[in-house]
Design a protein around this motif. Structure first.
Motif, short mmCIF file in Angstrom:
data_model
loop_
_atom_site.label_atom_id
_atom_site.label_comp_id
_atom_site.label_asym_id
_atom_site.label_seq_id
_atom_site.Cartn_x
_atom_site.Cartn_y
_atom_site.Cartn_z
N ASP A 202 0.82 -1.21 0.00
CA ASP A 202 0.00 0.00 0.00
C ASP A 202 0.86 1.27 0.00
O ASP A 202 1.82 1.38 0.76
CB ASP A 202 -0.92 0.01 1.22
N LEU A 203 0.47 2.21 -0.84
CA LEU A 203 1.22 3.46 -0.99
C LEU A 203 1.22 4.27 0.31
O LEU A 203 2.27 4.73 0.76
CB LEU A 203 0.62 4.29 -2.13
N ILE A 204 0.05 4.46 0.91
CA ILE A 204 -0.05 5.30 2.11
C ILE A 204 0.78 4.69 3.26
O ILE A 204 1.51 5.40 3.95
CB ILE A 204 -1.53 5.48 2.55
N GLU A 205 0.66 3.38 3.43
CA GLU A 205 1.43 2.72 4.49
C GLU A 205 2.93 2.86 4.26
O GLU A 205 3.70 3.04 5.21
CB GLU A 205 1.05 1.23 4.57
N GLN A 206 3.35 2.80 3.00
CA GLN A 206 4.79 2.93 2.71
C GLN A 206 5.28 4.36 2.92
O GLN A 206 6.44 4.57 3.28
CB GLN A 206 5.08 2.46 1.28
N ILE A 207 4.42 5.33 2.68
CA ILE A 207 4.79 6.73 2.94
C ILE A 207 5.05 6.91 4.44
O ILE A 207 6.06 7.49 4.85
CB ILE A 207 3.68 7.70 2.44
N ILE A 208 4.15 6.38 5.25
CA ILE A 208 4.30 6.49 6.71
C ILE A 208 5.54 5.71 7.17
O ILE A 208 6.31 6.19 8.01
CB ILE A 208 3.02 5.98 7.42
N SER A 209 5.75 4.56 6.59
CA SER A 209 6.89 3.72 6.94
C SER A 209 8.22 4.40 6.58
O SER A 209 9.19 4.37 7.35
CB SER A 209 6.74 2.39 6.22
#
Ligand code: ZN
Length: 145
Positions: free
Chosen positions: A23-30
């Motif tokens: 997931d894009l959003i999860e990877q941004i946060i990560s």
């Protein structure tokens, strides 16, 4: 009158190649977590294999959601990282080009990465906190006091 204004100095910037199928959003946060950023601004280019996007209905004060099971080019995705409910929150909007070259856009809820490149600049200092705004129904940044 401005609702909230807070000054930051730019910290470091990072670039990151994101993982296919995740997931894009999860990877941004990560990525922000890995870099030690609590506050950041970001942009992403690349492609998604599916996504969910939303439009905020201002009258009803609810998001209208649309799941799209189609490959899409990320024409533009930009956003910021702050705090909501005590956790890092990435607010991202995107314009996405579909195979017929039409563009759909809005508030990006999720996106399965096909290939994506993240550029992020951290901002030094305490992150702004989102809280419920009774006028708009949204979770907005609020000023101190
Ligand atoms: Zn939004």
């Amino acid at each position: 009158m401005i609702l909230m204004l807070q000054e930051y100095l730019a910290d470091r910037s990072i670039i990151a190649g994101l993982q296919i199928g995740e997931d894009l959003i999860e990877q941004i946060i990560s990525a922000a977590y890995s870099a030690g950023f609590k506050t950041a601004v970001f942009s992403v280019i690349g492609a998604l294999s599916s996504f969910e996007i939303a439009f905020y209905d201002q009258g009803v004060q609810e998001y209208r959601r649309r799941e799209v099971q189609s490959p899409a080019e990320i024409v533009l995705c930009s956003g910021n990282l702050s705090v909501r409910d005590g956790k890092p929150f990435a607010h991202a909007h995107a314009a996405l080009a579909l195979p017929d070259f039409s563009v759909i856009g809005g508030h990006l809820l999720s996106g399965k990465v096909f290939a994506a490149e993240l550029f992020m600049t951290g901002l030094a200092g305490e992150p702004p906190v989102r809280s419920h705004d009774p006028v708009t129904g949204l979770f907005l940044w609020k000023g101190k006091g």
